[in-house]
Enzyme design. Sequence first.
Site, mmCIF file in Angstrom:
data_model
loop_
_atom_site.group_PDB
_atom_site.id
_atom_site.type_symbol
_atom_site.label_atom_id
_atom_site.label_comp_id
_atom_site.label_asym_id
_atom_site.label_seq_id
_atom_site.Cartn_x
_atom_site.Cartn_y
_atom_site.Cartn_z
ATOM 1 N N ASP A 12 -62.863 47.500 -18.524
ATOM 2 C CA ASP A 12 -63.249 46.460 -19.414
ATOM 3 C C ASP A 12 -64.124 47.254 -20.830
ATOM 4 O OD1 ASP A 12 -62.303 44.581 -17.935
ATOM 5 O OD2 ASP A 12 -64.297 43.667 -17.151
ATOM 6 N N GLY A 38 -61.382 43.343 -14.317
ATOM 7 C CA GLY A 38 -60.073 42.868 -14.013
ATOM 8 C C GLY A 38 -60.278 41.609 -12.470
ATOM 9 N N GLY A 40 -58.784 40.492 -10.190
ATOM 10 C CA GLY A 40 -58.566 40.927 -8.886
ATOM 11 C C GLY A 40 -59.522 41.869 -8.351
ATOM 12 N N GLU A 136 -52.925 37.923 -13.274
ATOM 13 C CA GLU A 136 -52.975 39.102 -14.181
ATOM 14 C C GLU A 136 -52.018 40.243 -13.809
ATOM 15 O OE1 GLU A 136 -57.154 38.892 -16.206
ATOM 16 O OE2 GLU A 136 -57.057 40.267 -14.600
ATOM 17 N N THR A 214 -64.028 24.487 -11.123
ATOM 18 C CA THR A 214 -65.489 24.954 -11.722
ATOM 19 C C THR A 214 -65.984 24.454 -13.220
ATOM 20 O OG1 THR A 214 -64.469 26.965 -12.476
ATOM 21 C CG2 THR A 214 -65.586 27.126 -10.235
ATOM 22 N N GLY A 216 -68.653 25.444 -15.300
ATOM 23 C CA GLY A 216 -69.561 26.184 -16.064
ATOM 24 C C GLY A 216 -71.002 25.747 -15.797
ATOM 25 N N ALA A 217 -71.567 25.331 -16.880
ATOM 26 C CA ALA A 217 -73.007 24.741 -16.773
ATOM 27 C C ALA A 217 -73.168 23.587 -16.166
ATOM 28 C CB ALA A 217 -73.535 24.788 -18.173
ATOM 29 N N ASP A 240 -74.496 37.352 -19.689
ATOM 30 C CA ASP A 240 -72.957 37.743 -19.764
ATOM 31 C C ASP A 240 -72.212 36.822 -18.898
ATOM 32 O OD1 ASP A 240 -70.543 38.693 -19.955
ATOM 33 O OD2 ASP A 240 -71.271 40.823 -19.492
ATOM 34 N N ASP A 246 -65.297 34.944 -11.126
ATOM 35 C CA ASP A 246 -64.767 35.697 -10.110
ATOM 36 C C ASP A 246 -65.742 35.945 -9.042
ATOM 37 O OD1 ASP A 246 -62.574 36.246 -11.948
ATOM 38 O OD2 ASP A 246 -63.280 37.934 -12.460
HETATM 39 O O1 RIB Z 1 -62.893 37.381 -15.267
HETATM 40 C C1 RIB Z 1 -63.521 38.514 -15.870
HETATM 41 C C2 RIB Z 1 -62.191 39.486 -16.333
HETATM 42 O O2 RIB Z 1 -61.245 39.080 -17.045
HETATM 43 C C3 RIB Z 1 -62.514 40.916 -16.875
HETATM 44 O O3 RIB Z 1 -63.287 41.622 -16.016
HETATM 45 C C4 RIB Z 1 -61.514 41.200 -17.742
HETATM 46 O O4 RIB Z 1 -61.032 42.462 -17.026
HETATM 47 C C5 RIB Z 1 -60.427 40.215 -17.425
HETATM 48 O O5 RIB Z 1 -59.520 40.368 -16.544
#
Ligand code: RIB
Length: 297
Positions: A12, A38, A40, A136, A214, A216-217, A240, A246
């Site tokens: 990232d 990522g 995953g 992805e 989901t 969010g807020a 952030d 995830d």
């Molecule tokens: O969900 C966040 C992720 O989305 C980031 O880490 C980025 O790599 C994208 O895959």
Amino acid sequence: MKILTLGSLNFDFVYSVPHVNLEGETISARSLEQKHGGKGLNQAVALARAGAEVFMAGCVGEDGGELVETLRRSGVNSECVRVVEGRSGHAVIQLTDSGANAIVIYGGTNQMVSPEMIDETLARFMPGDYILLQNEISCVAYAIRAAKERGMLVAFNPSPVSEELKGYPLELADVLILNELEGQALAGTPDGAEAGAVLSALVKRFPKASIVLTLGADGAMYRDGACELSCPARRVAVVDTTGAGDTFCGYFLACIMEGRAPAAALNLAARASALAVGRKGAAASIPTRSEVESAVL
Ligand code: RIB
């Protein structure tokens, strides 16, 4: 019971920007940080930090050693991650002062996941084990079918939304975890439809799945054949939001695998993602189980 996360591993590149830039606009980033992510990898790390026995499969290039190391250090079994020719996946992330982001992903070796690799990986798993997939990598539809044929339970996070999603055999999914945009795309509800309407449309389309929406807020909603629940988001200072979804996915599933009720799983997942949004980075922001349980939220 084990869980396999078959998914992406990304570097990232996080650019801190005053605002997400507009079409045709050039802006200067205040800083650049390189982190590990990522969907995953992040979800595998979240599962491990929540206490699940988790395996990760996916593809990295020869530059991807650090990504595999992050998995190992987080307690994820990375034996099924392959090193292939090419450049590992990466994400370009614009992060604003309010913690919002805009992400562009470059698939790289994430797009080299093959049916052969999937078959070899799934051979290590038993009926009743879970597989968690996102959108992805290549061969997602193949993986869903193959895992189901093996008697595994399929959890799917349809992120990011793509045209291909429509062709996936999502009626085979046992658990769907998705945000409002993803929900709308799968349910076919109009932009701006209320969350309850989106969830109802999803239940109608996927009557056999447990569905987590989901918001969010605004927290999260849940439905399965037996119950309907909602859970508020915790009010926290946002640094952030990258990886918060995830974190939610990993914690929710880890709890379900422990045999806990969906209400308890939603609650723990909401606490975990509240801690994650208060920290920078994707994988780096995911809290440990003890942090989640002891936090005053
Ligand atoms: O969900 C966040 C992720 O989305 C980031 O880490 C980025 O790599 C994208 O895959």
